[in-house]
Design a protein around this motif. Sequence first.
Motif, PDB file in Angstrom:
ATOM      1  N   PRO A 250      -2.840   3.386   3.368  1.00 23.04           N
ATOM      2  CA  PRO A 250      -1.980   2.337   3.926  1.00 23.04           C
ATOM      3  C   PRO A 250      -2.353   1.922   5.352  1.00 23.04           C
ATOM      4  O   PRO A 250      -2.347   0.726   5.669  1.00 23.04           O
ATOM      5  CB  PRO A 250      -0.584   2.975   3.875  1.00 23.04           C
ATOM      6  N   ASP A 251      -2.711   2.876   6.190  1.00 27.40           N
ATOM      7  CA  ASP A 251      -3.108   2.525   7.568  1.00 27.40           C
ATOM      8  C   ASP A 251      -4.481   1.848   7.587  1.00 27.40           C
ATOM      9  O   ASP A 251      -4.697   0.877   8.324  1.00 27.40           O
ATOM     10  CB  ASP A 251      -3.139   3.771   8.446  1.00 27.40           C
TER      11      ASP A 251
ATOM     12  N   ALA B  83      -4.114  -1.781   6.444  1.00 23.57           N
ATOM     13  CA  ALA B  83      -3.068  -2.590   7.072  1.00 23.57           C
ATOM     14  C   ALA B  83      -3.663  -3.837   7.722  1.00 23.57           C
ATOM     15  O   ALA B  83      -4.822  -3.848   8.157  1.00 23.57           O
ATOM     16  CB  ALA B  83      -2.330  -1.757   8.116  1.00 23.57           C
TER      17      ALA B  83
ATOM     18  N   GLU C 204      -4.691  -6.500  10.408  1.00 25.84           N
ATOM     19  CA  GLU C 204      -5.134  -6.347  11.791  1.00 25.84           C
ATOM     20  C   GLU C 204      -4.806  -7.605  12.583  1.00 25.84           C
ATOM     21  O   GLU C 204      -5.076  -8.721  12.131  1.00 25.84           O
ATOM     22  CB  GLU C 204      -6.642  -6.099  11.842  1.00 25.84           C
TER      23      GLU C 204
ATOM     24  N   HIS D  46       0.835  -1.204   0.000  1.00 26.23           N
ATOM     25  CA  HIS D  46       0.000   0.000   0.000  1.00 26.23           C
ATOM     26  C   HIS D  46       0.868   1.251   0.000  1.00 26.23           C
ATOM     27  O   HIS D  46       0.559   2.229  -0.694  1.00 26.23           O
ATOM     28  CB  HIS D  46      -0.919   0.006   1.223  1.00 26.23           C
TER      29      HIS D  46
ATOM     30  N   LYS E 125      -2.651   9.249   1.661  1.00 28.01           N
ATOM     31  CA  LYS E 125      -2.219   9.476   3.048  1.00 28.01           C
ATOM     32  C   LYS E 125      -2.790   8.445   4.012  1.00 28.01           C
ATOM     33  O   LYS E 125      -2.081   7.921   4.877  1.00 28.01           O
ATOM     34  CB  LYS E 125      -2.628  10.883   3.493  1.00 28.01           C
ATOM     35  N   HIS E 126      -4.081   8.148   3.886  1.00 27.29           N
ATOM     36  CA  HIS E 126      -4.759   7.318   4.881  1.00 27.29           C
ATOM     37  C   HIS E 126      -4.928   5.855   4.450  1.00 27.29           C
ATOM     38  O   HIS E 126      -5.187   4.996   5.308  1.00 27.29           O
ATOM     39  CB  HIS E 126      -6.137   7.915   5.190  1.00 27.29           C
TER      40      HIS E 126
END
Length: 458
Positions: free
Chosen positions: A100-101, A104, A106, A45, A97-98
């Motif tokens: 990849p998180d 991700a 879990e 990502h 910006k957001h």
Amino acid sequence: MSTITTRNPATGETIETYPMMSVQDATAKLEAAHAAFLEWRTLSHADRAPYLSKIAQKLRDSAEELAALMTRETGKLLADGKREVEICAAIFDYTAKHGPDALADEERTHGPKGSRGVVSYQPLGVIYSIQPWNFPLYQPVRVLAANLMTGNACVLKHASICTGTGLRLRELCIAAGLPEDLFQVILIDHDTSDTLIAHPLVRGVTLTGSDTAGRHVGAVAAKALKKTVLELGSNDAYLVLEDADIETAVKFSLMGRLYNNGQTCVAAKRFVVPDKVYDAFVTAYVAQMKAIKMGDPTDEDSQLGPLSSQDQLDAVSDQVKDSLAKGARALCGGAVPEGPGAYYPATVLVDVTPGMPAYDDEIFGPVAAIIRAKDDEDAMRIANDSRYGLGGGIFCKDEERALRLARDHFDTGMIRINSFGAADPNMPFGGVKDSGYGREHGGFGLKEFVNVKAIFLP
């Protein structure tokens, strides 16, 4: 050979003619997208994010050109086109910006011993995107950005009248460094589209359009066991409650009805007003609608441009005529002006009741339907008296009360309080009832077309 011809709705002049693709040509594009996906999916990502950032910059660098193209193809005001380019760039930036998180892996636990589990969000393959003309850049972008970050490929069937914008978007993505086959634009008819939906390489289908189109595409996809996200029409109600600030209500009701020449799925369309403030709102609102300057969408002084096509003009005109024949009254507008172009004036209808298009259906043009309610409770009932449930709004000085109504009683996917807006990258976008299902933006769209994979370790 069949062709698509685009025309300027402000003048009727021909812009461009494009050849339609055969089933074989479209399938070849799909196969190329799948091949590109097999490479793209191997990137992390974080590695995908810079591609999205570069596309955002390329859009900003081309803002003037893109806005002018959208104005030529659909008649939207030039200023609205520039704002559309910026929201598209912001969507790519937000996703870079957001994403990849949000995507991700879990860490979880499973079993009586609390063994380790991992939930992974893996890409599916090629996502088929069917998009309308009212926001020629934004509609495909909100699907494309999310699915590129997820690791999917995207094949776009755009509305024929904005073919040029769809093709230009692909060119700019490639110029920004995106692998050439990862995003395809296909020019096909509805029968070919249905064939493509059933193709094994299409792993998901997303449509923005009418509820009629949604039913058809949803049924075809369901028969082939394909997941769909459907963002469909609406006749959004805005409540002007008894304690509303009338000046604020009129300001945003004007904006909400006329934004994008009234051709917005989350436009304010029905205005539900209790007896106590009805006369004050109607008087002030009609005065401002009468003062709207309609004209050339490239003119900075124009506040209202043409509708997107002659077909769209005919549809809006017929809906208004039908509503008037059934007892509605036009306090301004309500008739097609003489002269060239697909222009329809700012219109206010009152005495609007069930059984009229202005009450029951979506009028995709600058036509406001004002509905009288007995009180605030009745206004909330009328707002929900719709087969649709995309957006809506509440004008009320008591924001906490408005929040409670919005949260607990308004049966829609999105509600604006004392304001109007179309979309925000950080907030979910989508509806309920006949307005469809699924969500885009706010991180939610990133997980619509993924394999949510459960991995159990001992």
